[in-house]
Design an enzyme around this catalytic site. Structure first.
Site, mmCIF file in Angstrom:
data_model
loop_
_atom_site.group_PDB
_atom_site.id
_atom_site.type_symbol
_atom_site.label_atom_id
_atom_site.label_comp_id
_atom_site.label_asym_id
_atom_site.label_seq_id
_atom_site.Cartn_x
_atom_site.Cartn_y
_atom_site.Cartn_z
ATOM 1 C CE LYS A 251 -90.795 -80.967 -62.574
ATOM 2 N NZ LYS A 251 -91.720 -80.046 -63.798
ATOM 3 C CE LYS B 175 -88.713 -73.350 -56.714
ATOM 4 N NZ LYS B 175 -88.554 -72.394 -55.983
ATOM 5 C CB SER C 90 -94.341 -76.253 -52.657
ATOM 6 O OG SER C 90 -94.688 -76.677 -51.116
HETATM 7 S S1 IVH Z 1 -92.412 -78.553 -60.391
HETATM 8 C C1 IVH Z 1 -95.339 -80.438 -57.572
HETATM 9 N N1 IVH Z 1 -91.262 -77.575 -61.924
HETATM 10 O O1 IVH Z 1 -91.642 -74.030 -58.410
HETATM 11 C C2 IVH Z 1 -94.272 -79.635 -57.817
HETATM 12 N N2 IVH Z 1 -91.936 -76.187 -60.375
HETATM 13 O O2 IVH Z 1 -91.605 -75.311 -55.173
HETATM 14 C C3 IVH Z 1 -94.802 -79.433 -59.075
HETATM 15 N N3 IVH Z 1 -90.531 -74.076 -60.745
HETATM 16 O O3 IVH Z 1 -94.291 -73.776 -57.599
HETATM 17 C C4 IVH Z 1 -93.443 -78.207 -59.526
HETATM 18 N N4 IVH Z 1 -89.968 -73.742 -62.422
HETATM 19 O O4 IVH Z 1 -93.854 -72.120 -59.209
HETATM 20 C C5 IVH Z 1 -91.671 -77.468 -60.992
HETATM 21 N N5 IVH Z 1 -89.772 -76.708 -64.209
HETATM 22 C C6 IVH Z 1 -90.298 -76.511 -62.935
HETATM 23 C C7 IVH Z 1 -90.108 -75.327 -62.245
HETATM 24 C C8 IVH Z 1 -91.543 -75.083 -60.638
HETATM 25 C C9 IVH Z 1 -90.700 -72.904 -61.179
HETATM 26 C C10 IVH Z 1 -91.609 -72.891 -59.568
HETATM 27 C C11 IVH Z 1 -93.733 -73.473 -59.340
HETATM 28 C C12 IVH Z 1 -93.326 -74.813 -58.201
HETATM 29 C C13 IVH Z 1 -92.667 -74.342 -57.315
HETATM 30 C C14 IVH Z 1 -92.144 -74.995 -56.415
#
Ligand code: IVH
Length: 670
Positions: free
Chosen positions: A283, A117, A83
């Site tokens: 990111k 997100k 997460s």
């Molecule tokens: S990257 C290592 N990108 O947020 C983390 N996550 O708290 C990789 N999420 O479980 C996740 N939009 O369900 C990423 N553009 C996005 C995202 C995203 C929503 C959610 C996803 C993840 C949670 C992380």
């Protein structure tokens, strides 16, 4: 109509329906529109309703695609699905960047890939030879469930990729969600859009999943054979080219100031969007930097979720409960008059600790502002003292444990020279009821034994029924008694039995974590198990009480050592570990055995050039080496940086230890 004629008509329609299923699911080449497909399906269902004798296994009501999933198989993710850490404002973002600079040992400029997100459910899609082979849920991050057939019902998910440059094997990850307008139509069935998406994805019959219009937005990759891209933004562009949906509001931003501006403008328009979101994800855009930064135990160092501001509301404190946690901490919780905060009814709010109550002078009967942000526990922000009644009395924090009556203490921190804000029960073992229950909940939790079907509520119930009082009792449950309990049946008891049996095989690292020793979290448990290698060594150490040995481990300090000593000074705790060892199959810690630095130990002294200690340490670990924190006979290499400690160099020389520069270490690694 004549029975044979009806059957003929029906069979023709079924044949047609199967043909379109095949074209859609197996060949990914539909030749009719969705509306035409639905019409055909409807015609079949009408016929079935009218002529009951037609119903059979080919009914569209019973199938979707060609392999409807019956039960969910487990699937270990090749790369864990972790997460994100949260940021709530500028300070958190500055800290996040500072940590990156520290880790890289340099203040460098870099871009962020900024992505909304979406508040949905993440899913992983494995494509082999351009075909979707597995669709898996996140699960506990390490192991998910195979929900391929359900995911295949989502139109945004390509079943086959046409592009020439699509990799032979890749795992694409993204978010499954339902649009607000679609949720509105089914809002009576689910609490919120996220629940609707998750409930729908976990249907045993993919036909049920298909009924709810789900969407998929792709945003990252898990496993790939090789590094494909230099930048996250390039990867996102390719995702689009390959046929995935990506968010149209993805953006590249290169400074915290600009991030904050974009966040503000986005927050203002969030309610006008057709999906629910709870913040923006930032990111590091450079994938090479991402790779260097790596992960902590549960989130990447290269990304953060910047949450939207919390919702708050005013309500009244009806009572203050004192909860006793696993480590004996007494946490005050305000029972408040139920109030709706941003769509969720809140009736509890944490007051954190004794000091917080005193500082804010929080009293029973007070009118307070309660804040709720995402999935964080609601908390009391402030008291409206104008609304306080004349007779309101100061809250008296208990000095003895409300669960077992033992004395409580506030520990003195030698480093900060301050008393801890938290008051604790001194009976920190299985002598205090509340602590015991919390310890048991920890023992079965996801990162520990991870026993499906034995959730927190079940632990509480089994405790009350005297079925489980200590961790080892879990393995000698009387299932004949459980099967007769309300809410239990043969099937659920069988499932429980199986998952308990399965949980017996456990890694040393998870086991050490599961014992629930204060200050020994997942990271420390890993460091200890890497060092101690197997459970017999660990038990030997407990018997000899030689925890000072761990001071040698980089990352383990006095706090952890004292906690271990304190924990195992109680014979009951050591007995539990010994007994659990006779029940469980605790696996030896296998480190990456094939690295170039296998069986070699290193220690750093002085400032290294161009690389932080943390990154250097992780470099050694990635190559199967270990790092120590003191010079002793077991050390193989002392790595010198700038201004190395003379004493350490002298000690190393006396012991005949190799003394090398960081450059020489790099050479060892080629
Ligand atoms: S990257 C290592 N990108 O947020 C983390 N996550 O708290 C990789 N999420 O479980 C996740 N939009 O369900 C990423 N553009 C996005 C995202 C995203 C929503 C959610 C996803 C993840 C949670 C992380």
């Amino acid at each position: 109509m004549n029975k044979d004629l009806v059957k003929n008509k029906y069979n023709l329609k079924i044949k047609e329906f199967n043909k379109h299923n095949r074209l859609y699911y197996n060949k990914s080449k539909p030749i009719i529109t969705d509306a035409e497909y639905d019409r055909l399906k409807n015609e079949i269902i009408i016929l079935e309703k009218k002529y009951k004798y037609l119903r059979n296994n080919s009914s569209p009501n019973l199938q979707v695609g060609f392999k409807p999933s019956k039960s969910f198989e487990k699937f270990k993710h090749k790369v864990p699905m972790l997460s994100l850490a949260n940021a709530f404002g500028e300070e958190d973002l500055i800290n996040f960047e500072k940590k990156i600079f520290n880790y890289l040992s340099k203040n460098i400029k870099f871009d962020y890939s900024v992505e909304p997100k979406i508040d949905g459910i993440s899913a992983s899609l494995t494509y082999i030879d351009k075909k979707l082979i597995y669709g898996v849920s996140r699960g506990d991050g390490e192991t998910g469930e195979v929900i391929t057939e359900n995911l295949k019902t989502i139109k945004d998910i390509p079943l086959e990729i046409k592009s020439r440059d699509f990799p032979d094997e890749i795992e694409i990850r993204g978010e499954v969600f339902i649009k607000k307008k679609d949720f509105f139509k089914i809002k009576d069935k689910f609490a919120n859009p996220r629940n609707a998406a998750s409930g729908s994805l976990r249907q045993k019959n993919p036909n049920e999943t298909k009924k709810i219009p789900l969407n998929f937005i792709a945003y990252t990759f898990g496993y790939t054979q090789y590094n494909l891209h230099k930048y996250q933004s390039d990867f996102l562009n390719d995702l689009k080219k390959w046929g995935f949906k990506i968010n149209k509001d993805n953006k590249i931003i290169n400074s915290i100031d600009e991030l904050i501006k974009y966040h503000k403008s986005f927050e203002a328009k969030r309610f006008g969007l057709d999906y629910d979101l709870d913040g923006l994800v930032y990111k590091v855009n450079d994938l090479n930097l991402q790779n260097r930064l790596g992960f902590t135990s549960n989130s990447p160092r290269w990304a953060i979720a910047h949450k939207f501001s919390a919702d708050s509301a005013k309500t009244m404190i009806i009572n203050i409960d004192i909860q006793v946690g696993r480590t004996g901490a007494l946490t005050p919780v305000a029972k408040v008059k139920p109030v709706n905060i941003g769509g969720v009814v809140v009736s509890n709010a944490t007051l954190h600790n004794e000091d917080e109550i005193q500082r804010k002078d929080i009293r029973i009967g007070d009118t307070v502002t309660v804040e709720r942000a995402g999935d964080v526990i609601p908390h009391v922000i402030e008291v409206d003292k104008n609304k306080r009644g004349k007779n309101a009395k100061k809250f008296q924090f208990p000095t003895s444990c409300p669960s077992c009556g033992s004395d409580t203490t506030k520990e003195f921190n030698v480093t900060t020279k301050k008393y801890d804000a938290v008051r604790r029960c001194t009976n920190e073992s299985y002598g205090c009821e509340k602590i015991s229950i919390e310890k048991l909940k920890h023992f079965i939790s996801k990162d520990a034994l991870n026993i499906d079907g034995l959730g927190k509520k079940v632990v509480e119930k089994f405790w009350d029924l005297h079925f489980i009082k200590k961790p080892q009792d879990i393995f000698s449950l009387n299932y004949n008694k459980i099967v007769n309990l309300e809410g239990w049946g043969k099937q659920s008891v069988n499932n429980l039995k199986n998952s308990i049996e399965k949980s017996k095989k456990i890694s040393l690292q998870r086991f050490i974590y599961s014992i629930g020793i204060r200050h020994i979290g997942i990271e420390s448990a890993k460091l200890i198990s890497d060092n101690i290698k197997n459970i017999s060594n660990f038990i030997e150490l407990i018997k000899l009480k030689q925890f000072d040995k761990f001071l040698n481990i980089d990352g383990i300090g006095e706090t952890q050592i004292n906690s271990l000593k304190n924990f195992f000074s109680n014979k009951l705790n050591s007995d539990i570990v010994i007994e659990l060892n006779s029940i469980l199959k605790i696996e030896n810690q296998i480190s990456n055995e094939n690295g170039k630095l296998r069986d070699k130990s290193f220690m750093f002294t002085g400032k290294l050039d161009g690389i932080s200690r943390a990154e250097a340490k992780s470099l050694i670990e990635k190559n199967s080496g270990t790092t120590l924190s003191s010079v002793n006979k077991k050390l193989d290499y002392l790595v010198l940086g700038e201004k190395a400690t003379k004493r350490k160099v002298e000690q190393a020389k006396n012991l005949g230890i190799n003394i090398i520069s960081f450059e020489e270490l790099r050479k060892l690694l080629n």
